[in-house]
Design an enzyme around this catalytic site. Structure first.
Site, PDB file in Angstrom:
ATOM      1  N   ASP A 111      19.708  48.708  46.051  1.00 50.58           N
ATOM      2  CA  ASP A 111      20.131  47.335  46.328  1.00 50.58           C
ATOM      3  C   ASP A 111      20.188  47.178  47.839  1.00 50.58           C
ATOM      4  O   ASP A 111      21.046  47.749  48.511  1.00 50.58           O
ATOM      5  CB  ASP A 111      21.500  47.064  45.706  1.00 50.58           C
ATOM      6  CG  ASP A 111      21.892  45.588  45.760  1.00 50.58           C
ATOM      7  OD1 ASP A 111      21.333  44.853  46.608  1.00 50.58           O
ATOM      8  OD2 ASP A 111      22.767  45.171  44.972  1.00 50.58           O
ATOM      9  N   ARG A 140      20.548  44.298  49.544  1.00 44.56           N
ATOM     10  CA  ARG A 140      21.123  43.026  49.984  1.00 44.56           C
ATOM     11  C   ARG A 140      22.248  43.231  50.993  1.00 44.56           C
ATOM     12  O   ARG A 140      23.069  44.132  50.851  1.00 44.56           O
ATOM     13  CB  ARG A 140      21.637  42.236  48.782  1.00 44.56           C
ATOM     14  CG  ARG A 140      20.525  41.692  47.905  1.00 44.56           C
ATOM     15  CD  ARG A 140      21.049  40.997  46.678  1.00 44.56           C
ATOM     16  NE  ARG A 140      21.722  41.921  45.772  1.00 44.56           N
ATOM     17  CZ  ARG A 140      22.243  41.586  44.601  1.00 44.56           C
ATOM     18  NH1 ARG A 140      22.163  40.327  44.184  1.00 44.56           N
ATOM     19  NH2 ARG A 140      22.817  42.488  43.835  1.00 44.56           N
ATOM     20  N   GLU A 157      18.145  34.659  45.610  1.00 43.20           N
ATOM     21  CA  GLU A 157      16.944  34.000  45.112  1.00 43.20           C
ATOM     22  C   GLU A 157      16.237  34.835  44.053  1.00 43.20           C
ATOM     23  O   GLU A 157      16.075  36.047  44.201  1.00 43.20           O
ATOM     24  CB  GLU A 157      16.008  33.770  46.291  1.00 43.20           C
ATOM     25  CG  GLU A 157      14.688  33.119  45.939  1.00 43.20           C
ATOM     26  CD  GLU A 157      13.810  32.958  47.164  1.00 43.20           C
ATOM     27  OE1 GLU A 157      13.107  31.937  47.248  1.00 43.20           O
ATOM     28  OE2 GLU A 157      13.818  33.848  48.040  1.00 43.20           O
TER      29      GLU A 157
END
Length: 581
Positions: free
Chosen positions: A113, A115, A41
């Site tokens: 990062d 994620r 997103e």
């Protein structure tokens, strides 16, 4: 499609596009398995059309590509690479100051990062899509899905959506996390050059902005005998610890000119801070020379490892099953008070080695009670038959040479630089910066100070004092020119295919640095002798600079007699008698 029971509890969305059902059934057919895009997103890019990333164009490209062949778009609620929308907007503000997209996240206390694609693997597995073609330029997505049992039969690259606004962003993704982005040779070169120039300028401007705070904290730095937490926080935010580390390990790869300049400017604020920061940055660069298993450990998530290093004197290493045991007492462990690792030199049966050891495994001896550089906390370390696994022990010759293991992992030319060349820069750069600060203090003092037994209203009105100031100014200027000559010699050598210095070059390089330090020290001594009695109060910065400089010139880099002897041999073509010179 929506899902319940995902590992992270978030409301991720999966959209089936085109003939997705047929693609699921026809995994071995001509069309191949379903084409899948994991899209994180991005409100700013997907909805508002921001041009500072390529998320919006990639989303539209993915919808078109998947619709034509059949597959799935997974819209994952991981805004800002997992740090959230507000933190991403804070990171944008840091990017406007010169940080790249990854360093901005870490400066805010996040991972580069964050994620995690475990939920994405669960979603695909729930549909039976355990064999896919993945539309991505990001190798981490392939690694994570594969680890979760999703078979990626093909990595399909996305187009490169390059604009003037996002070129630094895309170059960072390519250089820092290995994204398969073909930016073109000319464009890539321009981006790299601009990035290096901009990053160096921003880093040095940030250091200049720190100088007043470093001067305010210098007394507490001496009292603590280490850097205050606020100073370490400032240094981390400045990026100085990333300065020498190659981009592929999470650093900036800015080179020796910026490195020397950064230390010199820090020393204008606090010599102990310059010394400590210079060594911690240098030791991170040394770790980038190690084999991949060690680098994967110490540079995990692109964080900069804090490591001390010492070989004075070397300890003893004994080979045992699975590794070595090391014993010894090592002195001058600069930076150890802020480190989680330490690099220790030791003599083994096969020759000298370097061992990488957690600081927590060693006994720290509080012995750094000195007249100068008190804030460096360069204490001693003690170990007795401490086991070090084999992968954390390296042959010194291999590690310090041009063909070290890191040179095969990173394209950055600096990784191939002989290790000794950079180890000699910290002391002279710190001495020069400290002398420049002293000259500033001396000038300000002369313009207001009234000297007893004279008819002058202020010291600056005396012809003799004017001559003394000119002499001090000239000594500092000479130190700067010698220092710059050494930096030029090293920079030119590092630009060659073989970066090793000849004996003549090494002699000139070491001689210029040593004479620079001596000239700077002479200037500080002259100014201290002519600054008046009050300048020798412990609260006055000039006496502190003098104490720091006297300790600095006793470092082997600046200890003049041995340097003159070896440099003379090298310049006369007689050969260097000391191999490590």
């Amino acid at each position: 499609m929506t899902f319940h029971g995902l590992v992270d509890g978030k409301e991720h969305l999966l959209i089936g596009l085109g003939p997705w059902e047929q693609a699921l059934l026809d995994t071995e057919g001509a069309g191949g398995p379903p084409l899948v895009r994991l899209h994180s997103e991005c409100l700013t890019g997907d909805v508002l059309g921001s041009e500072r990333c390529d998320c919006g164009p990639q989303l539209r490209e993915a919808v078109e590509a998947i619709s034509s062949t059949g597959g799935f778009l997974l819209y994952l609620r991981q805004e800002g690479r997992g740090v959230g929308l507000y933190s991403k907007l804070d990171a944008y503000a840091l990017q406007d100051q010169g940080f790249d997209t990854y360093d901005a996240n870490t400066a805010l206390g996040h991972g580069a990062d964050e994620r995690d694609y475990t939920a994405a693997a669960q979603m695909l597995e729930a549909l039976g899509a355990t064999s896919i073609r993945l539309l991505t330029n990001n190798p981490d997505k392939v690694r994570q899905l594969s680890a979760q049992g999703i078979r990626v039969v093909e990595q399909v690259p996305t187009e490169v959506h390059l604009t003037d606004a996002n070129r630094h962003y895309l170059a960072s993704k390519r250089d820092r996390t290995g994204h398969t982005l073909e930016l073109g040779a000319v464009v890539a070169g321009e981006v790299q050059a601009l990035e290096e120039m901009d990053r160096a300028e921003v880093l040095l401007q940030g250091i200049d902005a720190l100088v007043p705070a470093l001067r305010d904290r210098v007394e507490s730095t001496e009292e603590l005998r280490k850097l205050p937490e606020a100073t370490m926080d400032d240094l981390h935010r400045s990026g100085v610890f990333r300065l020498l580390v190659p981009p592929t390990a999470g650093g900036y790869g800015l080179g020796v000119r910026t490195y020397g300049e950064a230390i010199r400017r820090l020393a204008r604020g606090c010599a102990s801070t310059a010394w400590t920061a210079g060594h911690l940055a240098e030791h991170a660069w040394m770790l980038a020379r190690w084999p991949k298993p060690v680098q994967d450990e110490v540079f995990a998530n692109h964080r900069m490892p804090m490591a001390a290093a010492t070989g004075a004197p070397p300890g003893a290493a004994v080979k045992v099953p699975g590794g070595f045991t090391i014993s010894g007492r090592w002195s001058f462990a600069s930076g150890v008070m802020h480190s989680e690792w330490v690099l220790l030199a030791a003599e083994a049966e096969q020759g000298r080695v370097q061992a990488l050891v957690p600081v927590a495994d060693l006994e720290l001896l509080d012995v750094w009670h000195t007249s100068g550089l008190r804030g460096t906390g360069s204490n001693d370390l003690l170990a007795k038959e401490l086991f070090v696994p084999e992968h954390r022990v390296m042959d010194w010759e291999q590690l310090s040479g041009t063909e070290n293991p890191g040179s095969r992992l990173h394209a950055d030319a600096l990784v191939r630089a002989p290790m000794a060349t950079l180890l000699n820069l910290v002391a002279p750069s710190t001495t020069l910066g400290a002398a420049e600060h002293a000259l500033e203090l001396f000038r300000d003092r002369m313009l207001v100070r009234k000297v007893k037994n004279t008819t002058d209203n202020r010291q600056a009105d005396s012809a003799l004092a004017q001559a003394r100031y000119a002499e001090a100014y000239g000594l500092v200027a000479g130190a700067r020119l010698l220092w710059q000559d050494a930096i030029d010699t090293l920079s030119e050598a590092l630009g060659r295919k073989d970066p090793r210095l000849t004996d003549e070059e090494r002699s000139g390089y070491r001689l210029a640095l040593a004479l620079s330090g001596e000239s700077a020290a002479q200037a500080v001594r002259l100014m201290s002798a002519r600054a008046g009695g009050s300048a020798h109060r412990l609260s006055h910065p000039l006496q502190r600079i003098q104490r720091d400089v006297e300790v600095l010139v006793n470092h082997p880099t600046l200890n003049l007699d041995p340097v003159l002897e070896q440099a003379g041999r090298g310049l006369l073509g007689l050969g260097l008698a000391v191999k490590s010179f």
